[in-house]
Design a protein around this motif. Structure first.
Motif, PDB file in Angstrom:
ATOM      1  N   LEU A 263       2.151  14.214   6.285  1.00 56.78           N
ATOM      2  CA  LEU A 263       1.024  14.449   5.905  1.00 56.78           C
ATOM      3  C   LEU A 263       1.042  12.517   5.320  1.00 56.78           C
ATOM      4  O   LEU A 263       2.402  12.576   4.925  1.00 56.78           O
ATOM      5  N   MET A 264       0.340  11.898   5.770  1.00 55.83           N
ATOM      6  CA  MET A 264       1.214  10.056   5.377  1.00 55.83           C
ATOM      7  C   MET A 264      -0.650   9.641   4.648  1.00 55.83           C
ATOM      8  O   MET A 264      -1.824   9.607   5.212  1.00 55.83           O
ATOM      9  N   GLY A 265       0.215   8.782   3.686  1.00 61.09           N
ATOM     10  CA  GLY A 265      -0.777   7.592   3.473  1.00 61.09           C
ATOM     11  C   GLY A 265      -0.152   7.904   1.465  1.00 61.09           C
ATOM     12  O   GLY A 265       0.597   8.582   0.801  1.00 61.09           O
ATOM     13  N   ASN A 266      -1.013   7.916   0.698  1.00 60.60           N
ATOM     14  CA  ASN A 266      -2.887   7.289   1.379  1.00 60.60           C
ATOM     15  C   ASN A 266      -2.981   6.416  -0.359  1.00 60.60           C
ATOM     16  O   ASN A 266      -4.012   5.895  -0.979  1.00 60.60           O
ATOM     17  N   LEU A 267      -2.295   5.232  -0.304  1.00 64.89           N
ATOM     18  CA  LEU A 267      -2.842   3.794  -1.599  1.00 64.89           C
ATOM     19  C   LEU A 267      -3.454   3.648  -0.829  1.00 64.89           C
ATOM     20  O   LEU A 267      -3.875   2.401   0.461  1.00 64.89           O
ATOM     21  N   GLN A 268      -4.418   2.949  -1.665  1.00 67.00           N
ATOM     22  CA  GLN A 268      -6.119   2.542  -1.361  1.00 67.00           C
ATOM     23  C   GLN A 268      -5.247   0.620  -0.700  1.00 67.00           C
ATOM     24  O   GLN A 268      -4.442   0.879  -1.972  1.00 67.00           O
ATOM     25  N   THR A 269      -5.629   0.220   0.192  1.00 65.03           N
ATOM     26  CA  THR A 269      -5.190  -1.134   0.312  1.00 65.03           C
ATOM     27  C   THR A 269      -5.738  -2.468  -0.292  1.00 65.03           C
ATOM     28  O   THR A 269      -5.237  -2.795  -0.503  1.00 65.03           O
ATOM     29  N   THR A 270      -6.740  -2.319  -0.860  1.00 66.40           N
ATOM     30  CA  THR A 270      -7.855  -3.288  -1.442  1.00 66.40           C
ATOM     31  C   THR A 270      -7.596  -2.881  -2.866  1.00 66.40           C
ATOM     32  O   THR A 270      -6.807  -4.042  -3.694  1.00 66.40           O
ATOM     33  N   GLN A 271      -8.123  -2.287  -3.618  1.00 68.61           N
ATOM     34  CA  GLN A 271      -8.194  -1.784  -4.518  1.00 68.61           C
ATOM     35  C   GLN A 271      -6.948  -1.532  -5.527  1.00 68.61           C
ATOM     36  O   GLN A 271      -6.905  -2.449  -6.887  1.00 68.61           O
ATOM     37  N   VAL A 272      -6.494  -1.072  -4.887  1.00 78.14           N
ATOM     38  CA  VAL A 272      -4.229  -1.118  -5.364  1.00 78.14           C
ATOM     39  C   VAL A 272      -3.303  -1.738  -5.119  1.00 78.14           C
ATOM     40  O   VAL A 272      -2.717  -1.978  -5.626  1.00 78.14           O
ATOM     41  N   MET A 273      -3.421  -2.129  -4.192  1.00 79.07           N
ATOM     42  CA  MET A 273      -2.216  -3.148  -3.354  1.00 79.07           C
ATOM     43  C   MET A 273      -2.520  -4.382  -3.113  1.00 79.07           C
ATOM     44  O   MET A 273      -1.645  -4.836  -4.082  1.00 79.07           O
TER      45      MET A 273
ATOM     46  N   ALA B 146       2.180  -1.818 -12.298  1.00 75.50           N
ATOM     47  CA  ALA B 146       1.800  -0.951 -12.484  1.00 75.50           C
ATOM     48  C   ALA B 146       0.781   0.416 -11.754  1.00 75.50           C
ATOM     49  O   ALA B 146       0.316   1.509 -12.046  1.00 75.50           O
ATOM     50  N   ASP B 147      -0.582  -0.357 -11.757  1.00 75.91           N
ATOM     51  CA  ASP B 147      -1.294   0.715 -10.764  1.00 75.91           C
ATOM     52  C   ASP B 147      -1.141   0.904  -9.520  1.00 75.91           C
ATOM     53  O   ASP B 147      -1.403   2.525  -9.419  1.00 75.91           O
ATOM     54  N   VAL B 148      -0.376   0.259  -8.889  1.00 79.97           N
ATOM     55  CA  VAL B 148       0.698   0.373  -7.956  1.00 79.97           C
ATOM     56  C   VAL B 148       1.732   2.237  -8.234  1.00 79.97           C
ATOM     57  O   VAL B 148       1.262   3.517  -7.626  1.00 79.97           O
TER      58      VAL B 148
ATOM     59  N   CYS C 211      -1.060  -3.358   4.693  1.00 80.81           N
ATOM     60  CA  CYS C 211      -1.166  -4.300   4.143  1.00 80.81           C
ATOM     61  C   CYS C 211      -1.416  -5.509   4.306  1.00 80.81           C
ATOM     62  O   CYS C 211      -0.681  -5.925   4.931  1.00 80.81           O
ATOM     63  N   GLY C 212      -2.298  -6.093   3.531  1.00 82.33           N
ATOM     64  CA  GLY C 212      -2.773  -7.667   3.638  1.00 82.33           C
ATOM     65  C   GLY C 212      -2.017  -8.901   3.384  1.00 82.33           C
ATOM     66  O   GLY C 212      -0.993  -8.268   2.533  1.00 82.33           O
ATOM     67  N   ARG C 213      -1.902  -9.645   4.488  1.00 85.45           N
ATOM     68  CA  ARG C 213      -1.316 -10.637   4.069  1.00 85.45           C
ATOM     69  C   ARG C 213      -1.165 -11.387   2.580  1.00 85.45           C
ATOM     70  O   ARG C 213      -0.335 -12.245   1.727  1.00 85.45           O
ATOM     71  N   ASP C 214      -1.606 -11.325   2.110  1.00 85.61           N
ATOM     72  CA  ASP C 214      -2.136 -11.939   0.379  1.00 85.61           C
ATOM     73  C   ASP C 214      -1.600 -11.149  -0.539  1.00 85.61           C
ATOM     74  O   ASP C 214      -1.590 -10.539  -1.589  1.00 85.61           O
ATOM     75  N   THR C 215      -1.200  -9.691  -0.081  1.00 88.77           N
ATOM     76  CA  THR C 215      -0.662  -8.887  -0.988  1.00 88.77           C
ATOM     77  C   THR C 215       0.368  -8.665  -1.412  1.00 88.77           C
ATOM     78  O   THR C 215       1.271  -9.148  -1.458  1.00 88.77           O
ATOM     79  N   PRO C 216      -0.117  -8.533  -3.188  1.00 90.73           N
ATOM     80  CA  PRO C 216       1.427  -9.657  -3.810  1.00 90.73           C
ATOM     81  C   PRO C 216       2.810  -8.738  -3.726  1.00 90.73           C
ATOM     82  O   PRO C 216       2.791  -7.287  -2.700  1.00 90.73           O
ATOM     83  N   GLU C 217       3.519  -9.743  -3.703  1.00 87.86           N
ATOM     84  CA  GLU C 217       4.494  -8.626  -3.556  1.00 87.86           C
ATOM     85  C   GLU C 217       5.387  -8.233  -4.764  1.00 87.86           C
ATOM     86  O   GLU C 217       6.533  -7.275  -3.892  1.00 87.86           O
ATOM     87  N   ALA C 218       5.212  -8.233  -5.426  1.00 87.44           N
ATOM     88  CA  ALA C 218       5.372  -7.481  -6.773  1.00 87.44           C
ATOM     89  C   ALA C 218       4.920  -5.853  -6.339  1.00 87.44           C
ATOM     90  O   ALA C 218       5.633  -4.989  -6.506  1.00 87.44           O
ATOM     91  N   ASN C 219       3.257  -5.677  -6.006  1.00 86.88           N
ATOM     92  CA  ASN C 219       3.447  -4.490  -5.350  1.00 86.88           C
ATOM     93  C   ASN C 219       3.887  -3.815  -4.405  1.00 86.88           C
ATOM     94  O   ASN C 219       3.389  -2.579  -4.301  1.00 86.88           O
ATOM     95  N   ILE C 220       4.259  -4.498  -3.438  1.00 87.91           N
ATOM     96  CA  ILE C 220       5.030  -3.835  -2.553  1.00 87.91           C
ATOM     97  C   ILE C 220       6.258  -3.151  -2.817  1.00 87.91           C
ATOM     98  O   ILE C 220       6.511  -2.538  -2.410  1.00 87.91           O
ATOM     99  N   PHE C 221       7.067  -4.249  -3.596  1.00 86.78           N
ATOM    100  CA  PHE C 221       8.372  -3.824  -4.249  1.00 86.78           C
ATOM    101  C   PHE C 221       7.887  -2.369  -5.090  1.00 86.78           C
ATOM    102  O   PHE C 221       8.992  -1.514  -4.808  1.00 86.78           O
ATOM    103  N   LYS C 222       6.938  -1.926  -5.782  1.00 88.36           N
ATOM    104  CA  LYS C 222       6.682  -1.532  -6.960  1.00 88.36           C
ATOM    105  C   LYS C 222       6.805  -0.427  -5.976  1.00 88.36           C
ATOM    106  O   LYS C 222       7.450   1.043  -6.318  1.00 88.36           O
TER     107      LYS C 222
END
Length: 68
Positions: free
Chosen positions: A3-13, A19-21, A46-57
């Motif tokens: 099973l793969m997923g499922n963090l919401q790409t807009t509201q979360v990422m 902390a939300d991530v 992940c959209g191109r404007d996704t904050p790096e801090a969220n990806i690293f988290k």
């Protein structure tokens, strides 16, 4: 079966804080990862404007809580 997923790409990422991530990633791991076969990921890309801090988290949270 895996099973793969499922963090919401807009509201979360994109719009959430690190902390939300972490909270969403930990919940996904707790909900789906108990017996293995779970791949923590976003629900899409992940959209191109996704904050790096969220990806690293997301990666950090997977390393901390994703071992079973």
């Amino acid at each position: 079966m895996s099973l793969m997923g499922n963090l919401q790409t807009t509201q979360v990422m994109l719009k959430g804080s690190p902390a939300d991530v972490e909270r969403a990633a930990k919940k996904a791991i707790d909900d789906a990862g108990a017996d293995g076969g779970f791949l923590l990921s976003t629900g899409d890309q992940c959209g191109r404007d996704t904050p790096e801090a969220n990806i690293f988290k997301l990666v950090e949270t997977a390393k901390i809580y994703g071992k079973y």
